[in-house]
Design a protein around this motif. Structure first.
Motif, PDB file in Angstrom:
ATOM      1  N   HIS A 328      -4.977  -7.518  14.689  1.00  0.00           N
ATOM      2  CA  HIS A 328      -5.846  -8.661  14.358  1.00  0.00           C
ATOM      3  C   HIS A 328      -6.488  -9.206  15.631  1.00  0.00           C
ATOM      4  O   HIS A 328      -7.679  -9.548  15.646  1.00  0.00           O
ATOM      5  CB  HIS A 328      -5.030  -9.758  13.677  1.00  0.00           C
ATOM      6  CG  HIS A 328      -5.832 -10.988  13.366  1.00  0.00           C
ATOM      7  ND1 HIS A 328      -6.623 -11.104  12.238  1.00  0.00           N
ATOM      8  CD2 HIS A 328      -5.999 -12.156  14.054  1.00  0.00           C
ATOM      9  CE1 HIS A 328      -7.228 -12.280  12.248  1.00  0.00           C
ATOM     10  NE2 HIS A 328      -6.852 -12.942  13.331  1.00  0.00           N
ATOM     11  N   ALA A 329      -5.704  -9.282  16.712  1.00  0.00           N
ATOM     12  CA  ALA A 329      -6.249  -9.749  17.993  1.00  0.00           C
ATOM     13  C   ALA A 329      -7.331  -8.803  18.482  1.00  0.00           C
ATOM     14  O   ALA A 329      -8.366  -9.226  19.008  1.00  0.00           O
ATOM     15  CB  ALA A 329      -5.133  -9.866  19.027  1.00  0.00           C
ATOM     16  N   PHE A 330      -7.109  -7.490  18.300  1.00  0.00           N
ATOM     17  CA  PHE A 330      -8.105  -6.526  18.742  1.00  0.00           C
ATOM     18  C   PHE A 330      -9.404  -6.672  17.956  1.00  0.00           C
ATOM     19  O   PHE A 330     -10.494  -6.442  18.482  1.00  0.00           O
ATOM     20  CB  PHE A 330      -7.569  -5.099  18.601  1.00  0.00           C
ATOM     21  CG  PHE A 330      -8.566  -4.051  19.019  1.00  0.00           C
ATOM     22  CD1 PHE A 330      -8.860  -3.869  20.366  1.00  0.00           C
ATOM     23  CD2 PHE A 330      -9.224  -3.274  18.083  1.00  0.00           C
ATOM     24  CE1 PHE A 330      -9.794  -2.930  20.766  1.00  0.00           C
ATOM     25  CE2 PHE A 330     -10.150  -2.328  18.469  1.00  0.00           C
ATOM     26  CZ  PHE A 330     -10.437  -2.157  19.809  1.00  0.00           C
ATOM     27  N   ALA A 331      -9.294  -7.079  16.694  1.00  0.00           N
ATOM     28  CA  ALA A 331     -10.492  -7.267  15.880  1.00  0.00           C
ATOM     29  C   ALA A 331     -11.386  -8.360  16.453  1.00  0.00           C
ATOM     30  O   ALA A 331     -12.600  -8.374  16.229  1.00  0.00           O
ATOM     31  CB  ALA A 331     -10.099  -7.615  14.444  1.00  0.00           C
ATOM     32  N   GLU A 332     -10.778  -9.287  17.204  1.00  0.00           N
ATOM     33  CA  GLU A 332     -11.543 -10.377  17.822  1.00  0.00           C
ATOM     34  C   GLU A 332     -11.900 -10.084  19.276  1.00  0.00           C
ATOM     35  O   GLU A 332     -12.511 -10.908  19.955  1.00  0.00           O
ATOM     36  CB  GLU A 332     -10.725 -11.678  17.768  1.00  0.00           C
ATOM     37  CG  GLU A 332     -10.322 -12.121  16.366  1.00  0.00           C
ATOM     38  CD  GLU A 332     -11.492 -12.708  15.597  1.00  0.00           C
ATOM     39  OE1 GLU A 332     -12.596 -12.822  16.161  1.00  0.00           O
ATOM     40  OE2 GLU A 332     -11.294 -13.063  14.412  1.00  0.00           O
ATOM     41  N   ASP A 333     -11.528  -8.894  19.751  1.00  0.00           N
ATOM     42  CA  ASP A 333     -11.660  -8.574  21.177  1.00  0.00           C
ATOM     43  C   ASP A 333     -13.077  -8.720  21.704  1.00  0.00           C
ATOM     44  O   ASP A 333     -13.296  -9.201  22.826  1.00  0.00           O
ATOM     45  CB  ASP A 333     -11.172  -7.139  21.416  1.00  0.00           C
ATOM     46  CG  ASP A 333     -11.455  -6.644  22.823  1.00  0.00           C
ATOM     47  OD1 ASP A 333     -10.765  -7.101  23.749  1.00  0.00           O
ATOM     48  OD2 ASP A 333     -12.381  -5.824  23.001  1.00  0.00           O
ATOM     49  N   GLN A 334     -14.067  -8.345  20.902  1.00  0.00           N
ATOM     50  CA  GLN A 334     -15.442  -8.357  21.386  1.00  0.00           C
ATOM     51  C   GLN A 334     -15.989  -9.758  21.621  1.00  0.00           C
ATOM     52  O   GLN A 334     -17.067  -9.917  22.192  1.00  0.00           O
ATOM     53  CB  GLN A 334     -16.345  -7.599  20.404  1.00  0.00           C
ATOM     54  CG  GLN A 334     -16.027  -6.116  20.308  1.00  0.00           C
ATOM     55  CD  GLN A 334     -16.150  -5.399  21.646  1.00  0.00           C
ATOM     56  OE1 GLN A 334     -17.094  -5.627  22.399  1.00  0.00           O
ATOM     57  NE2 GLN A 334     -15.191  -4.543  21.954  1.00  0.00           N
ATOM     58  N   ARG A 335     -15.270 -10.767  21.165  1.00  0.00           N
ATOM     59  CA  ARG A 335     -15.699 -12.138  21.431  1.00  0.00           C
ATOM     60  C   ARG A 335     -15.418 -12.547  22.874  1.00  0.00           C
ATOM     61  O   ARG A 335     -15.908 -13.571  23.334  1.00  0.00           O
ATOM     62  CB  ARG A 335     -15.012 -13.111  20.471  1.00  0.00           C
ATOM     63  CG  ARG A 335     -15.401 -12.913  19.008  1.00  0.00           C
ATOM     64  CD  ARG A 335     -14.733 -13.958  18.120  1.00  0.00           C
ATOM     65  NE  ARG A 335     -15.020 -13.740  16.716  1.00  0.00           N
ATOM     66  CZ  ARG A 335     -16.082 -14.219  16.081  1.00  0.00           C
ATOM     67  NH1 ARG A 335     -16.961 -14.954  16.752  1.00  0.00           N
ATOM     68  NH2 ARG A 335     -16.271 -13.992  14.803  1.00  0.00           N
ATOM     69  N   PHE A 336     -14.595 -11.760  23.558  1.00  0.00           N
ATOM     70  CA  PHE A 336     -14.295 -12.033  24.962  1.00  0.00           C
ATOM     71  C   PHE A 336     -15.156 -11.171  25.866  1.00  0.00           C
ATOM     72  O   PHE A 336     -15.455 -10.013  25.545  1.00  0.00           O
ATOM     73  CB  PHE A 336     -12.825 -11.717  25.284  1.00  0.00           C
ATOM     74  CG  PHE A 336     -11.831 -12.691  24.725  1.00  0.00           C
ATOM     75  CD1 PHE A 336     -11.693 -13.949  25.285  1.00  0.00           C
ATOM     76  CD2 PHE A 336     -11.026 -12.344  23.658  1.00  0.00           C
ATOM     77  CE1 PHE A 336     -10.771 -14.839  24.778  1.00  0.00           C
ATOM     78  CE2 PHE A 336     -10.103 -13.221  23.148  1.00  0.00           C
ATOM     79  CZ  PHE A 336      -9.968 -14.486  23.711  1.00  0.00           C
TER      80      PHE A 336
END
Length: 635
Positions: A328-336
């Motif tokens: 789930h964290a990786f799914a948001e990775d591109q926001r960083f």
């Protein structure tokens, strides 16, 4: 929606707030001369104090890292809060009611209600902490001791105990004068047919604090078998507590996160405690919810996620739930923009268990052993496929191709294509084609595509506007090895700090100065503008007015000028220094004017343009007389 706070209110809050008192909440200050204080800079590591505060001017400046500003910018930097929220916080602190240009902000009554909620939480936290040291709290004490936390550790994190019973906290706060409506709004109570009753009963309690350190909610763990509630019970959503915007431990970790540009995200309250006690002082945790978009916004502000570096490290249990959380964290990775990592102990232990079993060093080693989050995502994704069959390997390749395509550092992608090809026993070209396809066909929903397009458009527009502003306003940093740059800076320090020392004649001459550096010209513009609207008197009003009349690009320089030490110990020395430095500046202006006239004289024909030639010579003579007069006025 709140409107814009009126400018005069912002200035009033700024001038009424004692910047020294605010700064001393974060920095130990010592006297650095009359009206000046200094301490170790909170924005960078240093051994010798270079951070200066000048209360009369309402400004600060660090001569080590260059950070500078006023009380509002200081609180924004330290607490990582937006401008409006910061002004509202400072206004509430001094009891000042703000007014808004458009829309409405919080009314005085709303501010008062919020403060009452904060007061109730503060008193409740103290109540829980006191109860931790009573005989009835023996199970809570045993729990903490069994996890390696001594009383000092518990006190550092404000851990407490909610006693058994239905109304212990309720009666305590009622006796402190809180009304039923106020108590209902805190989220610390449930409500039944007979009215309110304590939400937390017979539980170990952690206060959940906002980024500024105020208690906004609680997390509680059950201790008794007859407790039918969940293992962990948190405050519900309230005016203060928004779980999607809360990170436990952020109040203790924020300064270290900003300095190191690194944040470690763990899973629970005890993990945060264990990490900090082990020396991993950038650890935080979410509170009963997944790490999401709002958390990312907070983290990006803290680490200044602008492409200049930064690390976000997630720790998860090695079980299926931990793996799911990591993906789930990786799914948001591109926001960083920052690089994301994951750290999982080989035996699956969390930081708290790891510290208990192997000591502090093991926790630090866990964080140091971090690996890129996309590597973890690749391995976790491939684990779902039967890699013994050709079909399973091909399906696995297709599943991880988007992961490889999403690696931020494009230079790393070919290496991972080769590694995965070898791991799957497939041709490198086949894996590369799958990754290329994923690059050209990103798997985005319609809303994500719209969001990405808007972000790209905004970034492009912002880039064009930035480029245009850079062309129109080249506020280059002055080269301080240039003697003229230092002369201009020294003169501006005097005018900003001691404007009452200038005579009428000096003010008239100052208005004609042409500065070599645009930064200095911007400050000069603010000074002349301020002098045309108010009497030049040192203090908040003067500095604020100078700032208001100057370009935003020079506001940091103005703050620096207000705290710069002036090389004079007595009033007589200060008067003499002021006169001499201004005379030198005016003399330099005369020299520049003479140079311009001499160039004109060379281009003028004395035979065909005798009148103009004579006028230039006369102007040169007058300027020379003025220059000599300035030199004679200096000691």
């Amino acid at each position: 929606m709140a409107g814009l706070i009126k400018r005069e209110d912002i200035d009033e809050v700024r001038s009424r707030t004692d910047i020294r008192e605010i700064v001393e909440g974060y920095v130990t200050l010592k006297s650095a001369g009359i009206g000046s204080f200094k301490g170790l800079c909170p924005f960078h590591d240093e051994r010798t104090p270079s951070f200066h505060v000048r209360p009369q001017m309402g400004t600060y400046h660090c001569f080590g890292c260059g950070e500078s500003g006023d009380v509002i910018s200081f609180v924004m930097e330290m607490d990582h809060t937006p401008f409006t929220e910061t002004v509202e916080k400072l206004a509430a602190r001094i009891g000042y009611e703000l007014h808004y240009e458009q829309g409405t902000g919080q009314t005085k009554e709303e501010v008062g209600r919020r403060q009452r909620l904060l007061d109730a939480h503060k008193i409740a936290a103290e109540f829980f902490q006191k109860n931790l040291y009573t005989p009835a709290a023996a199970p809570a004490q045993k729990f903490l001791g069994g996890r390696g936390f001594d009383p000092a550790s518990s006190q550092k994190f404000g851990v407490g105990y909610a006693p058994k019973g239905w109304d212990n906290l309720l009666k305590y706060l009622q006796n402190k004068g809180f009304t039923t409506d106020e108590l209902r709004a805190t989220g610390m109570f449930s409500e039944g047919n007979r009215g309110l009753y304590d939400r937390f009963r017979g539980r170990l309690v952690w206060p959940i604090r906002g980024i500024a350190g105020e208690t906004i909610g609680f997390g509680a763990r059950k201790l008794f078998d007859d407790d039918q509630g969940p293992k962990y019970l948190n405050t519900p959503e309230t005016q203060l507590y928004k779980k999607s915007q809360v990170l436990y431990g952020i109040d203790l970790a924020k300064r270290n996160i900003s300095r190191q540009k690194k944040i470690v995200v763990v899973e629970g309250y005890t993990d945060v405690m264990a990490a900090h006690l082990a020396g991993v002082d950038t650890a935080v945790a979410t509170c009963g919810t997944a790490f999401g978009t709002d958390h990312i916004k907070i983290v990006r502000r803290l680490i200044s996620d602008d492409g200049s570096g930064g690390e976000v490290i997630f720790t998860f249990d090695g079980d299926a739930a931990g793996q799911k959380a990591a993906l789930h964290a990786f799914a948001e990775d591109q926001r960083f923009v920052a690089q994301t990592y994951v750290a999982v102990a080989k035996d699956g232990m969390d930081p708290c268990d790891l510290r208990l079993a192997r000591g502090d060093a093991a926790v630090r080693s866990l964080i140091e052993s971090r690996r890129p989050l996309f590597e973890f995502a690749i391995d976790a994704t491939l684990a779902d496929f039967d890699l013994d069959s050709l079909e399973g390997r091909v399906r696995g390749m297709r599943a991880i191709a988007p992961i490889i395509a999403g690696i931020k550092d494009a230079a790393l992608r070919p290496a991972y294509v080769r590694q995965v090809a070898g791991q799957l026993g497939l041709d490198i070209g086949e894996v590369q084609r799958a990754v290329t396809y994923a690059l050209n066909h990103p798997q985005l929903s319609a809303s994500q595509k719209a969001e990405a397009a808007e972000a790209e458009r905004a970034a492009r527009q912002a880039g064009e506007e930035t480029e245009q502003r850079a062309q129109e306003n080249p506020f280059e940093q002055p080269d301080m090895s240039d003697p003229l740059a230092k002369l201009e800076r020294d003169a501006l320090e005097i005018v900003v700090q001691k404007p009452d020392y200038l005579s009428v004649e000096q003010w008239q001459e100052l208005a004609t100065v042409q500065y070599r550096y645009r930064m200095h010209a911007g400050v000069g513009q603010g000074i002349i503008g301020a002098a045309s609207t108010m009497a030049p008197v040192p203090g908040h009003a003067w500095v604020n007015t100078v700032r208001a009349h100057s370009p935003e690009e020079v506001h940091a320089l103005i703050a620096q000028l207000t705290v710069a030490p002036i090389p004079a110990r007595t009033v007589d020395q200060l008067v003499r220094y002021s006169r001499d430095i201004l005379n030198r500046l005016f003399e330099q202006q005369i020299t520049r004017q003479k140079s311009d006239l001499l160039m004109r004289l060379q281009r003028t024909n004395a035979a065909t343009e005798p009148e103009e030639y004579r006028q230039i010579q006369q102007q040169l003579l007058e300027l020379e007389m003025q220059r000599r007069k300035k030199m004679q006025g200096q000691d």
